[in-house]
Design a protein around this motif. Structure first.
Motif, PDB file in Angstrom:
ATOM      1  N   ARG A 120       0.841  -1.189   0.000  1.00 28.18           N
ATOM      2  CA  ARG A 120       0.000   0.000   0.000  1.00 28.18           C
ATOM      3  C   ARG A 120       0.880   1.244   0.000  1.00 28.18           C
ATOM      4  O   ARG A 120       0.668   2.170  -0.755  1.00 28.18           O
ATOM      5  CB  ARG A 120      -0.890   0.047   1.241  1.00 28.18           C
ATOM      6  N   GLN A 121       1.879   1.271   0.856  1.00 29.19           N
ATOM      7  CA  GLN A 121       2.617   2.504   1.114  1.00 29.19           C
ATOM      8  C   GLN A 121       4.050   2.179   1.482  1.00 29.19           C
ATOM      9  O   GLN A 121       4.308   1.215   2.183  1.00 29.19           O
ATOM     10  CB  GLN A 121       1.928   3.231   2.273  1.00 29.19           C
ATOM     11  N   ASP A 126       6.018   7.573   1.998  1.00 32.21           N
ATOM     12  CA  ASP A 126       4.724   7.612   2.699  1.00 32.21           C
ATOM     13  C   ASP A 126       3.556   8.089   1.845  1.00 32.21           C
ATOM     14  O   ASP A 126       2.592   8.625   2.384  1.00 32.21           O
ATOM     15  CB  ASP A 126       4.793   8.577   3.906  1.00 32.21           C
ATOM     16  N   THR A 127       3.618   7.937   0.523  1.00 34.00           N
ATOM     17  CA  THR A 127       2.529   8.527  -0.266  1.00 34.00           C
ATOM     18  C   THR A 127       1.395   7.556  -0.591  1.00 34.00           C
ATOM     19  O   THR A 127       0.267   7.983  -0.792  1.00 34.00           O
ATOM     20  CB  THR A 127       3.032   9.095  -1.612  1.00 34.00           C
ATOM     21  N   ALA A 128       1.682   6.251  -0.738  1.00 29.73           N
ATOM     22  CA  ALA A 128       0.679   5.264  -1.176  1.00 29.73           C
ATOM     23  C   ALA A 128       0.135   5.573  -2.572  1.00 29.73           C
ATOM     24  O   ALA A 128      -0.993   5.235  -2.889  1.00 29.73           O
ATOM     25  CB  ALA A 128      -0.479   5.157  -0.173  1.00 29.73           C
TER      26      ALA A 128
ATOM     27  N   ARG B 108      -7.171   8.344  -1.085  1.00 32.19           N
ATOM     28  CA  ARG B 108      -5.828   7.900  -1.451  1.00 32.19           C
ATOM     29  C   ARG B 108      -5.861   6.823  -2.525  1.00 32.19           C
ATOM     30  O   ARG B 108      -4.825   6.390  -3.016  1.00 32.19           O
ATOM     31  CB  ARG B 108      -5.076   7.434  -0.207  1.00 32.19           C
ATOM     32  N   ALA B 124       0.883  14.036  -1.358  1.00 29.77           N
ATOM     33  CA  ALA B 124       0.195  13.066  -0.518  1.00 29.77           C
ATOM     34  C   ALA B 124      -0.001  13.606   0.879  1.00 29.77           C
ATOM     35  O   ALA B 124       0.937  14.113   1.491  1.00 29.77           O
ATOM     36  CB  ALA B 124       1.017  11.780  -0.448  1.00 29.77           C
ATOM     37  N   ARG B 164       3.882  18.471   3.893  1.00 30.38           N
ATOM     38  CA  ARG B 164       3.475  17.149   4.372  1.00 30.38           C
ATOM     39  C   ARG B 164       4.601  16.489   5.149  1.00 30.38           C
ATOM     40  O   ARG B 164       5.771  16.745   4.919  1.00 30.38           O
ATOM     41  CB  ARG B 164       3.119  16.263   3.179  1.00 30.38           C
ATOM     42  N   GLN B 291       0.890   8.002  12.955  1.00 32.06           N
ATOM     43  CA  GLN B 291       1.168   8.116  11.530  1.00 32.06           C
ATOM     44  C   GLN B 291       0.274   7.210  10.690  1.00 32.06           C
ATOM     45  O   GLN B 291      -0.237   7.619   9.663  1.00 32.06           O
ATOM     46  CB  GLN B 291       2.634   7.746  11.311  1.00 32.06           C
TER      47      GLN B 291
END
Ligand SMILES: Cc1cc2nc3c(=O)[nH]c(=O)nc-3n(C[C@H](O)[C@H](O)[C@H](O)COP(=O)(O)OP(=O)(O)OC[C@H]3O[C@@H](n4cnc5c(N)ncnc54)[C@H](O)[C@@H]3O)c2cc1C
Ligand SMILES: Cc1cc2nc3c(=O)[nH]c(=O)nc-3n(C[C@H](O)[C@H](O)[C@H](O)COP(=O)(O)OP(=O)(O)OC[C@H]3O[C@@H](n4cnc5c(N)ncnc54)[C@H](O)[C@@H]3O)c2cc1C
Lengths: 264, 363
Positions: A120-121, A126-128, B108, B124, B164, B291
């Motif tokens: 997934r990520q 950390d963007t996925a 997402r 993101a 971000r 997180q």
């Protein structure tokens, strides 16, 4: 039938984090690990291999040291490992990364029975975003946040997690699935795998190998071509330590502070 | 430089589930209205669903000048294919300069698919947005370790600056998308401030119903069912007080959770957890702060037996008041706490409950 798995090598952001004197992250000094979700993606592919005997191909884009990780993935049971590496690819954002990975997947070839798996990520960027973007570029249907996959012929039933529940989805191969840790428990390397992985060749796709793929736009790859740019990078300030309340009456002190602030 | 003059306005994709808008939609519309003032442009909410007009107009009360509503039975439940097609067709027709959406599990999924189709960049999970350079510099002054007075920035730069966290919260990055439009970002739920609702503005909000096309053949993933989690989800994001437990409850998990519940009740709040607690199966994942869990900024955050790993603090450090109880005096959680008590939570929490009751009795 093939299962193609995209795996990223990442600095271990959960382990010891190193900073340079100017406060920026010292990536070189940090341990590298295989991105955790990607091990779940590989495990999903290996389970299909156990059940149906498919070929498992792992693809990683990154600098040459990622080869070591790819060997480990072979030792876990992957059949074929591809390193996508080239100076031209460095500094790619997710748009550019997915373009390059999509071209690499294309070169391997996605047949009608095949499935592309991603994590997934990744725990560094950390963007996925890379999984869904690869799917779009390859015109594959996507299912993200997969927590359960059942395969019946060319039809997959996938449990896709939401914050407040889940969806049950049905999709035909070929498709792309992004995996979360709830999906499975990744297996370890086995002894035979460890011996055999050194006999296998790690294929390298460089810029020359991919540049003529119709998916590659030479002006939107790498640091220069990426649609997004890092404008500024910085570390957040540490909040100053607060007051420590000591003694047997610490709880009583806290209660009176909260009362004074009208918080209780 | 490409000419972007035909790209105008900020769009917010407003997600609905079960015909109800998500809380983050209102946060995002409020934030977009703030940015629109900096730019001098309109804010447009975009709602895809089935029978969404009444709900959509509510967005006006938080700052949307207009809402685009697309109703169709095929849009009632989210599918990547249908939503991507309709949203991308709209963007290509109307050309907004920015497109924001909540970084939910659906945002997402949709965001990256749309960005790839629209041939543009996507930031993101942003936690801060700016257009005006002066505002951005003020933000850096309060939120970074940079020596801001030596940072040289172009005052006339009108790019959307999307900030971000990355590297598990160890680092912040401001992302721009200078060469393509729209500038896209998913935005972390719970971070942007919701404006006061204004009924007059809601009444004035214009509803646009553009032509769009979607058919069954466009959709390649079939939704068999949508299931709500069996238990009611805890509303961490909306809570005024969050009392979270960590692995420190391990010697008596049941008692530890019960104490946290009592404290949460006494303070008018809800119970959260660290990932260690969720991974151990002691509490369900909707309780997780951090997180990979929820970001919260309640008035009071209490951390009981939580070490304070950066992945945890990333989700709670902006709370107004942080209280930590930990038996290890060098636990990193004390570094972000306003008040810390070194001690065994199984003793400190009952003491605190008693002391609070005593305070209430005298006041
Ligand atoms: C501080 C910082 C902030 C950034 N912010 C953004 C941003 O907002 N938007 C943006 O577009 N880019 C951004 N980037 C760039 C982005 O991190 C890189 O493009 C990165 O290569 C891929 O993104 P990710 O790590 O987030 O991967 P994710 O999209 O989180 O990865 C998902 C999955 O895709 C697969 N995958 C990803 N990368 C690879 C790879 N190299 N090889 C094989 N499989 C892979 C894996 O299966 C992985 O689990 C940022 C980079 C930095 C350093
Ligand atoms: C990619 C990634 C994402 C992550 N995302 C998250 C996230 O979203 N949220 C999150 O929380 N974590 C997250 N983590 C995990 C995080 O790194 C930590 O492992 C986790 O937060 C630790 O939980 P903890 O503080 O409860 O446990 P521990 O670190 O084990 O700490 C337990 C603490 O309890 C104290 N203690 C023990 N007994 C008592 C007692 N009787 N009284 C008082 N104190 C006591 C100990 O001194 C210790 O400080 C993530 C990790 C990774 C790699």
């Amino acid at each position: 039938m093939k299962a193609i798995v995209c795996v990223k090598q990442v600095p271990d952001t959960a382990g010891k984090v190193a900073y340079k004197p100017d406060g920026t992250l010292d990536r070189a000094a940090m341990e590298v690990v295989t991105n955790p979700d990607d091990l779940n993606a590989l495990e999903a592919a290996l389970q299909l291999k156990d059940e149906a005997g498919c070929e498992v191909v792992v693809i990683s884009m990154g600098p040459a040291p990622a080869e070591g990780m790819l060997r480990e993935l072979l030792a876990r049971g992957a059949d074929r490992a591809i390193l996508v590496s080239g100076r031209e690819f460095g500094g790619s954002d997710t748009f550019a990364t997915s373009q390059i990975l999509a071209a690499a997947v294309n070169r391997v070839g996605v047949g009608p029975d095949d499935i592309v798996f991603c994590g997934r990520q990744a725990i560094d960027g950390d963007t996925a975003q890379v999984g869904p973007q690869i799917a779009e570029k390859l015109h594959l249907p996507q299912v993200s946040y997969a927590a359960e996959i059942k395969k019946d012929g060319n039809q997959l039933t996938v449990k896709r997690m939401l914050e407040d529940g889940f969806m049950m989805l049905r999709v035909d191969t070929p498709c792309l699935i992004t995996c979360i840790k709830e999906l499975n428990q990744p297996r370890y390397m086995n002894v035979r795998g460890i011996f055999e992985c050194f006999d296998k060749e790690i294929e390298v796709f460089d810029y020359e190998a991919l540049k003529d793929d119709p998916l590659i736009e030479t002006d939107t790859i790498g640091l220069k071509g990426s649609p997004t740019n890092v404008f500024k990078a910085f570390t957040p300030p540490q909040k100053g330590a607060g007051a420590m309340l000591n003694g047997d009456d610490a709880a009583a002190k806290l209660a009176s502070i909260l009362a004074e602030k009208h918080l209780i | 430089m490409t000419d972007f003059s035909e790209y105008k306005g900020i769009w917010v994709f407003c997600e609905q589930r079960n015909g109800e808008l998500m809380p983050t939609d209102f946060e995002l519309v409020s934030e977009a209205a703030r940015l629109a003032k900096e730019i001098g442009c309109k804010v447009t909410g975009v709602v895809l669903g089935n029978g969404m007009e009444t709900a959509a107009k509510e967005l006006g009360g938080y700052g949307a000048d207009e809402v685009i509503v697309c109703d169709d039975p095929l849009l009632e439940v989210y599918t990547t294919d249908a939503y991507t097609k309709v949203l991308c067709d709209l963007v290509n027709e109307y050309k907004p300069e920015a497109l924001l959406m909540g970084a939910t599990n659906i945002g997402r999924d949709l965001g990256p698919r749309c960005a790839a189709r629209l041939h543009t960049g996507l930031t993101a999970d942003a936690t801060h947005l700016d257009v005006d350079t002066k505002e951005y510099i003020e933000f850096l002054r309060s939120s970074s370790t940079l020596d801001v007075d030596t940072v040289k920035l172009d005052e006339d730069d009108r790019n959307l600056k999307m900030t971000r966290p990355a590297f598990g919260g160890h680092m912040m990055a401001t992302i721009i998308c200078p060469r393509f439009r729209p500038q896209m970002s998913t935005v972390r739920p719970g971070v942007m401030k919701k404006a006061e609702f204004d009924q007059a503005k809601a009444d004035a909000c214009q509803v646009i119903r553009p032509a769009f096309s979607i058919s069954k053949e466009d959709i390649h993933v079939e939704v068999l069912s949508v299931e709500k989690a069996a238990k009611k989800m805890v509303d961490l994001i909306g809570a005024n007080v969050v009392v979270s437990v960590g692995r420190g409850i391990s010697k008596n998990v049941k008692e530890g959770i019960a104490l946290a519940e009592k404290l949460a009740d006494a303070m008018g709040g809800v119970v959260g957890a660290s990932r260690a607690v969720v991974d151990a199966g002691w509490m369900s994942s909707d309780h997780q702060v951090g997180q990979t869990g929820k970001t919260v900024h309640p008035k009071i955050y209490v951390a009981l037996g939580i070490s304070g790993a950066i992945q945890h603090t990333a989700g709670m450090q902006d709370s107004e008041l942080i209280i930590a109880v930990n038996k290890n005096e060098s636990a990193p959680i004390f570094g972000v706490a306003d008040y810390g008590i070194v001690g065994d939570l199984f003793k400190v929490v009952p003491d605190l409950l008693k002391a609070m009751e005593a305070e209430r009795a005298v006041r």
